[in-house]
Design a protein around this motif. Structure first.
Motif: not given
Lengths: 295, 210
Positions: B24, B83, B163
């Motif tokens: 991420m 995400e 996420a």
């Protein structure tokens, strides 16, 4: 940039007076196209650079150059002499089109600077300024070889040229790999001269190239540069505020004050000139003080 | 149960959440640099745009992160996957330091050096790539460094919308009122932030010009 710094009150009044007496540049629009102004057709073939009635003013109105008319002959070393704010550096930047005239034309090799492609024009003109102009993140070799590299010379040829130039300006070849910060002031300035000469330009512009050096090194570089210039025969425009330098190097001296050309002299004429500012320079020279009080 | 025992027993999950976290942060930083550096360069050419653009980036920074994650939920395509929301939010937060440092870095390059380059006939593009960007690089990296450290912390909150990442442990630990589980998320996140700070700090120092 030029900063019109004060000097004496008398000096300020003097310059103020000059501005008021001769209108012209101030009244013209900055946007008016220089090419619309009437100009005689051709430059004399012996003239490399010619200022034709050039005015330069800033957007907010201050006029840095008033109707400059001046021709630089091929192969001569013309010194622009004057104090800070007199328009020396502005004149120089008009030649390689770092600045464009508000009116009038600067003819370079018979063509107005504004009609040149600026990139092509600048690559024909060597440019050396005080030591700050070297790229700190480039080696000496890359600094000197910059213009040839921009012009796409093969690596081999650039390397040879750099070696040749280092020798020409009196530097050891081992210096090529160093960064500018690892050099002395004098060495940096030699590199600056070598860089200006790299692509063998017919014209050189030098803006107080030796200004930041100690007196001994400066004298040494001045002598060497003079010999070099005589040998190479480059048309050179050299900006300085130092009369000693002007007398030593110049084939002619153009005296500028408050954006106006007062007169041009040979070094010999300068020493006997009646013009008050020239006389003041000479008087100060003999007593060991420069008229702007130091520097 | 100690933190070490927790790590030993949940090795696979710790590793997976750490990798999610890195992914991420890494992806969002790459996007933020790809957008922020060109925008910063553009601002140096259009200086009138500096105030409004940096102003907008500044305002984005003031939005609480949890609220920003929530706002983005109904967004089309983005909102479909947690995400995507997380990465977009992290990009938005990272833009300000990246844009600002690019702008400041380039404006801070010695004007005499740039003018010498112009005077020798460099084109605008040559000046940018050979002079301005190399000399501004350490300042730009400093901005990326700040943005990365902030992102590592912010990314833990992305677990609130599902996420993933190390925030999973933190939120789970909060729900279970179990400090060990909270630390299992917080300690690796802190280590990641310190490593990113240290690594980019080295890079910044290495790239600093004379």
């Amino acid at each position: 940039m030029i900063h019109a710094r004060g000097g004496t009150q008398a000096g300020r009044d003097y310059r103020q007076g000059l501005r008021e007496r001769a209108p012209g540049c101030e009244n013209r629009r900055a946007g008016s196209s220089p090419s619309r102004t009437f100009m005689p057709a051709d430059t004399h073939p012996d003239v490399a650079v010619e200022f034709r009635d050039v005015c330069y003013r800033l957007d907010h109105g201050a006029t840095l150059l008033h109707h400059l008319n001046l021709a630089v002959r091929r192969g001569e070393l013309l010194v622009l002499l004057g104090r800070s704010g007199s328009g020396k550096t502005t004149s120089l930047k008009l030649i390689n089109r770092l600045l464009e005239p508000s009116s009038g034309q600067v003819m370079v090799e018979g063509r107005a600077s504004t009609h040149w492609d600026p990139i092509q024009l600048r690559r024909k003109i060597g440019y050396a300024i005080q030591e700050v102009g070297l790229f700190p993140h480039f080696s000496v070799e890359r600094n000197i070889g910059l213009v040839p590299a921009l012009q796409g010379w093969p690596r081999q040829r650039i390397q040879e040229r750099v070696r040749e130039l280092l020798q020409l300006v009196g530097l050891e070849p081992q210096i090529a790999a160093r960064r500018p910060r690892e050099l002395s002031g004098g060495q940096r300035q030699r590199v600056g001269v070598a860089r200006a000469l790299a692509a063998d330009p017919p014209i050189l512009l030098m803006d107080e190239p030796f200004g930041a050096l100690d007196a001994l090194t400066r004298a040494e570089l001045q002598r060497e540069f003079l010999a070099l210039q005589r040998r190479l025969g480059k048309t050179t425009v050299f900006v300085t505020h130092d009369l000693r330098e002007a007398l030593l190097l110049g084939s002619r001296i153009a005296l500028l004050e408050a954006g106006r050309l007062l007169a041009t002299y040979t070094p010999n004429q300068f020493l006997h000139a009646k013009e008050p500012l020239a006389a003041a320079y000479v008087a100060a020279f003999h007593t060991g003080n420069s008229p702007q009080g130091g520097a | 149960m100690s933190l070490w025992q927790f790590f030993a027993q949940n090795r696979a999950e710790v590793l997976q959440l750490t990798l999610e976290h890195l992914w991420m942060v890494g992806l969002s930083m790459a996007i933020a640099v790809a957008i922020g550096v060109p925008v910063g360069i553009w601002l140096t050419r259009r200086q009138v745009a500096e105030k409004p653009v940096l102003g907008v980036a500044n305002v984005i920074q003031t939005i609480p992160s949890l609220a920003l994650f929530g706002f983005l939920l109904p967004a089309p395509w983005i909102g479909a996957r947690a995400e995507r929301i997380a990465v977009l939010a992290l990009v938005l937060y990272a833009l300000l330091p990246v844009i600002r440092n690019t702008y400041v870095g380039i404006m801070g390059v010695d004007r005499a050096v740039v003018e010498a380059g112009r005077g020798m006939g460099m084109t605008g593009r040559q000046l940018l790539l050979q002079v301005e960007l190399p000399l501004a690089l350490s300042v730009i990296i400093a901005g990326v460094r700040v943005a990365t450290v902030i992102s590592v912390g912010l990314a833990t909150i992305a677990a609130a919308i599902g996420a993933g990442g190390l925030g999973e442990f933190i939120f789970r630990g909060l729900a279970m009122v179990n400090n060990v589980v909270i630390l299992a998320g917080a300690v690796p996140a802190a280590i990641l932030a310190l490593l990113a700070d240290f690594g980019l700090g080295l890079l910044e120092k290495h790239l600093r010009p004379a």
